[in-house]
Design a protein around this motif. Structure first.
Motif, mmCIF file in Angstrom:
data_model
loop_
_atom_site.group_PDB
_atom_site.id
_atom_site.type_symbol
_atom_site.label_atom_id
_atom_site.label_comp_id
_atom_site.label_asym_id
_atom_site.label_seq_id
_atom_site.Cartn_x
_atom_site.Cartn_y
_atom_site.Cartn_z
ATOM 1 N N LEU A 175 8.651 -13.540 8.534
ATOM 2 C CA LEU A 175 8.132 -12.467 7.746
ATOM 3 C C LEU A 175 7.869 -12.418 6.763
ATOM 4 C CD1 LEU A 175 9.389 -11.457 10.842
ATOM 5 C CD2 LEU A 175 8.458 -9.347 9.982
ATOM 6 N N GLN A 176 6.316 -12.288 6.153
ATOM 7 C CA GLN A 176 6.361 -12.289 4.468
ATOM 8 C C GLN A 176 5.752 -11.237 3.563
ATOM 9 O OE1 GLN A 176 6.075 -15.613 2.145
ATOM 10 N NE2 GLN A 176 5.118 -14.931 0.482
ATOM 11 N N ALA A 177 6.281 -10.359 3.063
ATOM 12 C CA ALA A 177 5.675 -9.211 2.347
ATOM 13 C C ALA A 177 5.239 -9.397 1.150
ATOM 14 C CB ALA A 177 6.391 -7.630 2.617
ATOM 15 N N GLU A 178 4.077 -9.452 0.941
ATOM 16 C CA GLU A 178 3.072 -9.376 -0.062
ATOM 17 C C GLU A 178 2.579 -8.238 -1.115
ATOM 18 O OE1 GLU A 178 0.595 -12.010 1.236
ATOM 19 O OE2 GLU A 178 2.110 -13.993 1.024
ATOM 20 N N GLY A 179 2.442 -8.231 -2.393
ATOM 21 C CA GLY A 179 1.766 -7.328 -3.492
ATOM 22 C C GLY A 179 -0.146 -7.230 -2.748
ATOM 23 N N LEU A 180 -0.726 -6.713 -3.269
ATOM 24 C CA LEU A 180 -2.061 -6.853 -3.303
ATOM 25 C C LEU A 180 -2.545 -7.131 -4.243
ATOM 26 C CD1 LEU A 180 -2.866 -3.252 -2.043
ATOM 27 C CD2 LEU A 180 -2.673 -5.464 -0.869
ATOM 28 N N SER A 181 -3.438 -8.477 -3.839
ATOM 29 C CA SER A 181 -4.428 -8.867 -5.167
ATOM 30 C C SER A 181 -5.089 -7.825 -5.365
ATOM 31 C CB SER A 181 -4.868 -10.197 -4.851
ATOM 32 O OG SER A 181 -5.937 -9.642 -3.824
ATOM 33 N N THR A 182 -5.721 -6.870 -5.337
ATOM 34 C CA THR A 182 -6.166 -6.093 -7.032
ATOM 35 C C THR A 182 -5.175 -5.018 -7.279
ATOM 36 O OG1 THR A 182 -6.404 -4.335 -4.545
ATOM 37 C CG2 THR A 182 -8.418 -6.043 -4.716
ATOM 38 N N GLY A 183 -4.019 -5.123 -6.916
ATOM 39 C CA GLY A 183 -3.131 -4.351 -7.742
ATOM 40 C C GLY A 183 -2.600 -2.998 -6.760
ATOM 41 N N PHE A 184 -1.752 -2.171 -7.411
ATOM 42 C CA PHE A 184 -1.251 -0.591 -6.885
ATOM 43 C C PHE A 184 -2.656 -0.554 -6.069
ATOM 44 C CE2 PHE A 184 -1.070 3.532 -6.744
ATOM 45 C CZ PHE A 184 0.579 3.733 -6.527
ATOM 46 N N CYS A 185 -1.694 0.127 -4.748
ATOM 47 C CA CYS A 185 -2.653 1.737 -4.691
ATOM 48 C C CYS A 185 -1.784 2.435 -3.192
ATOM 49 C CB CYS A 185 -4.004 0.155 -3.686
ATOM 50 S SG CYS A 185 -4.775 1.588 -2.245
ATOM 51 N N LYS A 186 -2.325 3.357 -3.391
ATOM 52 C CA LYS A 186 -1.063 4.698 -3.298
ATOM 53 C C LYS A 186 -0.620 4.697 -2.056
ATOM 54 C CE LYS A 186 -4.035 8.385 -3.204
ATOM 55 N NZ LYS A 186 -4.486 9.823 -3.950
ATOM 56 N N ASP A 187 -2.219 4.443 -1.170
ATOM 57 C CA ASP A 187 -2.650 4.034 0.232
ATOM 58 C C ASP A 187 -1.950 3.188 1.252
ATOM 59 O OD1 ASP A 187 -3.223 7.270 0.782
ATOM 60 O OD2 ASP A 187 -5.495 6.451 -0.204
ATOM 61 N N VAL A 188 -1.777 1.697 0.295
ATOM 62 C CA VAL A 188 -1.743 0.879 0.408
ATOM 63 C C VAL A 188 -1.108 0.200 0.030
ATOM 64 C CG1 VAL A 188 -2.377 -1.590 1.754
ATOM 65 C CG2 VAL A 188 -4.532 0.150 2.015
ATOM 66 N N HIS A 189 0.639 -0.051 1.043
ATOM 67 C CA HIS A 189 1.451 -0.742 -0.836
ATOM 68 C C HIS A 189 1.690 -2.144 -0.805
ATOM 69 C CE1 HIS A 189 3.528 3.232 0.035
ATOM 70 N NE2 HIS A 189 2.614 3.208 -0.730
ATOM 71 N N GLY A 190 0.787 -3.132 0.715
ATOM 72 C CA GLY A 190 0.992 -4.365 0.557
ATOM 73 C C GLY A 190 0.394 -4.574 1.894
ATOM 74 N N GLN A 191 0.771 -6.310 1.870
ATOM 75 C CA GLN A 191 0.271 -6.620 3.267
ATOM 76 C C GLN A 191 1.915 -7.186 3.336
ATOM 77 O OE1 GLN A 191 -3.027 -9.029 2.381
ATOM 78 N NE2 GLN A 191 -2.466 -10.846 2.110
ATOM 79 N N LEU A 192 1.554 -7.631 5.027
ATOM 80 C CA LEU A 192 2.701 -8.761 5.808
ATOM 81 C C LEU A 192 2.459 -9.198 6.184
ATOM 82 C CD1 LEU A 192 5.978 -8.121 6.528
ATOM 83 C CD2 LEU A 192 5.209 -7.276 8.526
ATOM 84 N N LYS A 193 2.576 -10.294 6.283
ATOM 85 C CA LYS A 193 1.959 -11.741 7.073
ATOM 86 C C LYS A 193 3.382 -12.794 8.307
ATOM 87 C CE LYS A 193 -0.410 -13.991 3.295
ATOM 88 N NZ LYS A 193 -0.713 -14.888 2.786
#
Length: 230
Positions: A175-193
């Motif tokens: 499980l790899q948590a990653e930050g968003l390539s678009t930067g900070f977003c209050k409604d989406v904190h990241g993505q999980l592979k």
């Protein structure tokens, strides 16, 4: 633990599997919510847990654990949880004389320190005891000393890459948590592979979800399907 993550992994505490290596990674984000999930998951699964913690104190994990429905203090008192608190131990290691080798003594040794004291600590902590055989389902080792690897992406760290690659090849689930390539977003904190690795002959399976961390839960959704966007 987070029920939505259990659903994605198709598991639950009563169906916890023994003999599996799960690797938790993060890149350009804080993936510690994964450690909190699996700590509470295996305690609820009635497993004997040894947790090697170098990043946060026992009180921190206990506060988060109570939000997720587990009491680490009670688990430690009844012998279900063995907690090695690295933040307190490092003070003893560096500033006090040790009569016996400390599990984390390798931290103050120049070069590649011996991990034998740490191995002996874990082995002793998870060793079956006659009176416990009918109490706990099976032993589990957790640790953000190696279980949560920080992948900095741009920074070069050859030793970290070697460790990450070595553990990846041995893992059954990554499980790899990653930050968003678009930067900070209050409604989406990241993505999980999520990567399921199977024995030879079966193709690995992977899925990617975006997530939002809440006070007592983490919600997951397909890319671009955040309730705040729709």
């Amino acid at each position: 633990m987070f029920p939505e993550l259990n659903n994605l992994l198709n598991t639950s505490p009563d169906r916890a599997e023994q003999g599996k290596l799960t690797l938790l990674c993060d890149s350009k984000t804080d993936g510690s919510f994964l450690v909190h999930h699996f700590l509470s998951f295996y305690l609820k699964a009635n497993c004997k847990v040894c947790f090697v913690a170098l990043l946060q104190s026992f009180s921190h994990y206990n506060i988060v654990g109570q939000k997720l429905g587990v009491n680490l203090t009670m688990a430690r008192e009844r012998g279900q949880l063995v907690f090695l608190e690295g933040l307190k131990s490092t003070v003893d290691i560096f500033f006090q004389t040790q009569e016996e080798p400390h599990p984390l003594s390798f931290l103050r040794e120049a070069g590649a320190g011996s991990l034998q004291p740490l191995y002996e600590f874990v082995r002793e902590a998870l060793k079956p005891v006659d009176r416990e055989e009918a109490t706990w389902r099976f032993p589990v080792l957790l640790g953000n000393v190696v279980a949560l690897l920080h992948n900095s992406g741009e920074a070069e760290d050859e030793e970290n890459d070697l460790l990450l690659n070595g553990l990846s090849h041995q893992s059954h689930l990554i499980l790899q948590a990653e930050g968003l390539s678009t930067g900070f977003c209050k409604d989406v904190h990241g993505q999980l592979k999520i990567l399921w690795r199977f024995p030879t002959g079966r193709r690995d399976r992977s899925l990617t979800y975006q997530y939002k961390i809440q006070d007592k839960n983490v919600s997951f959704f397909a890319k671009g399907m955040s309730p705040a966007i729709l």
